[in-house]
Design a protein around this motif. Structure first.
Motif, PDB file in Angstrom:
ATOM      1  N   ALA A   1      13.795   4.534 -22.920  1.00 11.65           N
ATOM      2  CA  ALA A   1      12.521   3.571 -22.961  1.00 11.65           C
ATOM      3  C   ALA A   1      11.768   3.347 -21.799  1.00 11.65           C
ATOM      4  N   THR A   2      12.578   2.852 -20.705  1.00 12.45           N
ATOM      5  CA  THR A   2      12.022   2.491 -19.332  1.00 12.45           C
ATOM      6  C   THR A   2      11.387   3.648 -18.967  1.00 12.45           C
ATOM      7  N   THR A   3      12.056   4.882 -18.957  1.00 14.46           N
ATOM      8  CA  THR A   3      11.317   6.089 -18.533  1.00 14.46           C
ATOM      9  C   THR A   3       9.971   6.393 -19.016  1.00 14.46           C
ATOM     10  N   ILE A   4      10.103   6.688 -20.419  1.00 15.30           N
ATOM     11  CA  ILE A   4       8.794   6.894 -21.209  1.00 15.30           C
ATOM     12  C   ILE A   4       7.574   5.639 -20.904  1.00 15.30           C
ATOM     13  N   LYS A   5       7.997   4.565 -20.802  1.00 13.97           N
ATOM     14  CA  LYS A   5       7.032   3.333 -20.470  1.00 13.97           C
ATOM     15  C   LYS A   5       6.500   3.516 -19.298  1.00 13.97           C
ATOM     16  N   CYS A   6       6.913   4.035 -18.055  1.00 13.79           N
ATOM     17  CA  CYS A   6       6.417   4.448 -16.983  1.00 13.79           C
ATOM     18  C   CYS A   6       5.622   5.606 -16.972  1.00 13.79           C
TER      19      CYS A   6
ATOM     20  N   GLU B   1       0.576  -1.056   0.017  1.00 10.31           N
ATOM     21  CA  GLU B   1       0.037  -0.106   0.045  1.00 10.31           C
ATOM     22  C   GLU B   1       0.915   1.309   0.213  1.00 10.31           C
ATOM     23  N   SER B   2       1.788   1.181   0.563  1.00 12.73           N
ATOM     24  CA  SER B   2       2.885   2.413   0.483  1.00 12.73           C
ATOM     25  C   SER B   2       3.655   2.892  -0.727  1.00 12.73           C
ATOM     26  N   VAL B   3       3.370   1.901  -1.775  1.00 13.49           N
ATOM     27  CA  VAL B   3       3.816   2.139  -3.128  1.00 13.49           C
ATOM     28  C   VAL B   3       2.656   2.603  -3.881  1.00 13.49           C
ATOM     29  N   SER B   4       2.645   4.045  -4.175  1.00 11.19           N
ATOM     30  CA  SER B   4       1.566   4.632  -4.959  1.00 11.19           C
ATOM     31  C   SER B   4       1.762   4.385  -6.441  1.00 11.19           C
ATOM     32  N   PRO B   5       0.566   4.359  -7.132  1.00 15.96           N
ATOM     33  CA  PRO B   5       0.386   4.188  -8.622  1.00 15.96           C
ATOM     34  C   PRO B   5       1.273   5.059  -9.426  1.00 15.96           C
ATOM     35  N   ASP B   6       1.648   6.296  -8.838  1.00 16.53           N
ATOM     36  CA  ASP B   6       2.679   7.196  -9.473  1.00 16.53           C
ATOM     37  C   ASP B   6       4.026   6.541  -9.434  1.00 16.53           C
ATOM     38  N   GLU B   7       4.151   5.741  -8.270  1.00 18.73           N
ATOM     39  CA  GLU B   7       5.565   5.304  -8.378  1.00 18.73           C
ATOM     40  C   GLU B   7       5.728   4.007  -9.041  1.00 18.73           C
ATOM     41  N   ALA B   8       4.645   3.125  -8.902  1.00 16.46           N
ATOM     42  CA  ALA B   8       4.399   1.955  -9.914  1.00 16.46           C
ATOM     43  C   ALA B   8       3.303   1.820 -10.508  1.00 16.46           C
ATOM     44  N   PRO B   9       3.167   2.447 -11.613  1.00 14.42           N
ATOM     45  CA  PRO B   9       1.706   2.337 -12.255  1.00 14.42           C
ATOM     46  C   PRO B   9       1.091   0.986 -12.577  1.00 14.42           C
ATOM     47  N   ILE B  10       1.876   0.028 -13.077  1.00 14.26           N
ATOM     48  CA  ILE B  10       1.239  -1.323 -13.251  1.00 14.26           C
ATOM     49  C   ILE B  10       2.159  -2.199 -12.518  1.00 14.26           C
ATOM     50  N   LEU B  11       1.608  -3.083 -11.479  1.00 11.11           N
ATOM     51  CA  LEU B  11       2.183  -3.812 -10.776  1.00 11.11           C
ATOM     52  C   LEU B  11       2.752  -5.255 -11.342  1.00 11.11           C
ATOM     53  N   GLU B  12       3.926  -5.717 -10.957  1.00 11.63           N
ATOM     54  CA  GLU B  12       4.485  -7.052 -11.262  1.00 11.63           C
ATOM     55  C   GLU B  12       4.727  -7.522  -9.762  1.00 11.63           C
ATOM     56  N   LEU B  13       4.075  -8.588  -9.318  1.00 19.57           N
ATOM     57  CA  LEU B  13       4.269  -9.398  -7.922  1.00 19.57           C
ATOM     58  C   LEU B  13       4.625 -10.779  -7.882  1.00 19.57           C
ATOM     59  N   THR B  14       5.575 -11.028  -7.715  1.00 17.10           N
ATOM     60  CA  THR B  14       6.055 -12.448  -7.466  1.00 17.10           C
ATOM     61  C   THR B  14       6.046 -13.233  -6.139  1.00 17.10           C
ATOM     62  N   ASN B  15       5.521 -14.448  -5.960  1.00 16.37           N
ATOM     63  CA  ASN B  15       5.517 -14.921  -4.720  1.00 16.37           C
ATOM     64  C   ASN B  15       6.499 -16.146  -4.803  1.00 16.37           C
ATOM     65  N   ARG B  16       7.956 -15.999  -3.997  1.00 15.58           N
ATOM     66  CA  ARG B  16       8.932 -16.938  -4.092  1.00 15.58           C
ATOM     67  C   ARG B  16       8.787 -18.030  -2.932  1.00 15.58           C
ATOM     68  N   HIS B  17       8.918 -19.131  -3.327  1.00 13.58           N
ATOM     69  CA  HIS B  17       8.910 -20.194  -2.176  1.00 13.58           C
ATOM     70  C   HIS B  17      10.358 -20.815  -2.151  1.00 13.58           C
ATOM     71  N   GLN B  18      10.800 -20.946  -0.965  1.00 10.02           N
ATOM     72  CA  GLN B  18      12.172 -21.567  -0.767  1.00 10.02           C
ATOM     73  C   GLN B  18      11.641 -23.264  -0.225  1.00 10.02           C
ATOM     74  N   GLN B  19      12.285 -24.324  -0.675  1.00 16.82           N
ATOM     75  CA  GLN B  19      12.112 -25.535  -0.125  1.00 16.82           C
ATOM     76  C   GLN B  19      13.425 -26.134  -0.080  1.00 16.82           C
ATOM     77  N   LEU B  20      13.396 -26.926   0.937  1.00 19.83           N
ATOM     78  CA  LEU B  20      15.036 -27.682   1.365  1.00 19.83           C
ATOM     79  C   LEU B  20      14.754 -29.183   0.996  1.00 19.83           C
ATOM     80  N   LYS B  21      15.482 -29.549  -0.228  1.00 22.29           N
ATOM     81  CA  LYS B  21      15.479 -30.944  -0.715  1.00 22.29           C
ATOM     82  C   LYS B  21      16.847 -31.246  -0.684  1.00 22.29           C
ATOM     83  N   ASN B  22      17.057 -32.592  -0.334  1.00 21.25           N
ATOM     84  CA  ASN B  22      18.592 -33.041  -0.178  1.00 21.25           C
ATOM     85  C   ASN B  22      19.407 -32.412   0.043  1.00 21.25           C
ATOM     86  N   ASN B  23      19.189 -31.421   1.348  1.00 21.13           N
ATOM     87  CA  ASN B  23      20.182 -30.672   2.056  1.00 21.13           C
ATOM     88  C   ASN B  23      20.693 -29.457   1.043  1.00 21.13           C
TER      89      ASN B  23
END
Length: 230
Positions: free
Chosen positions: A160-165, A79-101
């Motif tokens: 390009a990145t600036t104008i895209k935003c 919620e602290s990130v405004s649409p002016d800072e990040a108009p289109i959001l990209e969110l990724t949920n990362r999972h860590q799993q321990l397997k074979n040490n």
């Protein structure tokens, strides 16, 4: 009654009869004209409503739904990130799993810019406003240039990145404005009773549900006190 008086009376009756016929003709013509104008107005109003409904359904409603979805995640996650800072959001949920040490990490995308782009590709561009068409054309080229020079990270990449935003900000404002404008023109806003979303003075959409700590604690107590379901 002599002949002269009789003649005057007949002339007077004829004048009155003529005036009555003229008034009747004028009233009939006026009523017919009013009926015709009302019919034409009703026809064009119906056609305008049909056209606006199609524009809403085929262009702005799908795009608006994407914004609603992303703003819900903004409210819940960042919620602290405004649409002016990040108009289109990209969110990724990362999972860590321990397997074979060894730790392995998997990434699950919750929100992806591709969802927004795919929705843009599916709209009826022929019904969109000239401003939206222009913004979409520039947006796609900005993304293409950004991807093309992503490894070099040269001046073109950063431009390009600036104008895209900046284009994303304008896209959001145009979508929100046009959706609400057509919605009001159709008179649908008068039937609304759910008012938990707002458009701020900058033109961004945001969700207004109460997520204050006290409200969350209240929900926790209600859930904890609820009897278990069988």
């Amino acid at each position: 009654m002599n002949v002269e008086e009789l003649t005057r009376q007949l002339m007077l009756e004829q004048i009155i009869s003529t005036k009555v016929e003229w008034v009747t003709l004028v009233i009939g013509t006026t009523l017919a004209l009013i009926t015709a104008v009302a019919g034409v107005y009703k026809y064009y109003k119906s056609k305008n409503e049909e056209a606006r409904t199609e524009v809403l359904k085929q262009v702005y409603a799908p795009l608006y739904m994407i914004l609603v979805r992303q703003e819900l995640y903004r409210k819940l996650y960042i919620e602290s990130v405004s649409p002016d800072e990040a108009p289109i959001l990209e969110l990724t949920n990362r999972h860590q799993q321990l397997k074979n040490n060894q730790f392995t990490e998997t990434a699950e995308k919750i929100l992806d810019r591709e969802d927004f782009i795919n929705t843009i590709d599916k709209i009826n561009i022929g019904l969109a406003s000239s401003k939206l068409v222009t913004l979409i054309a520039m947006y796609k080229d900005a993304i293409k240039l950004e991807e093309e020079f992503s490894e070099k990270k040269n001046e073109i990449f950063w431009k390009a990145t600036t104008i895209k935003c900046d284009i994303e900000k304008d896209l959001i404002k145009e979508i929100v404005y046009r959706y609400n404008y057509i919605y009001k023109k159709l008179g649908l806003h008068r039937k609304d009773r759910l008012c938990k979303w707002r458009v701020n003075k900058e033109g961004y959409f945001y969700i207004d549900y109460d997520l204050a700590p006290e409200r969350i604690e209240q929900i926790k107590r209600l859930v904890d006190d609820s009897p278990p379901t069988s």
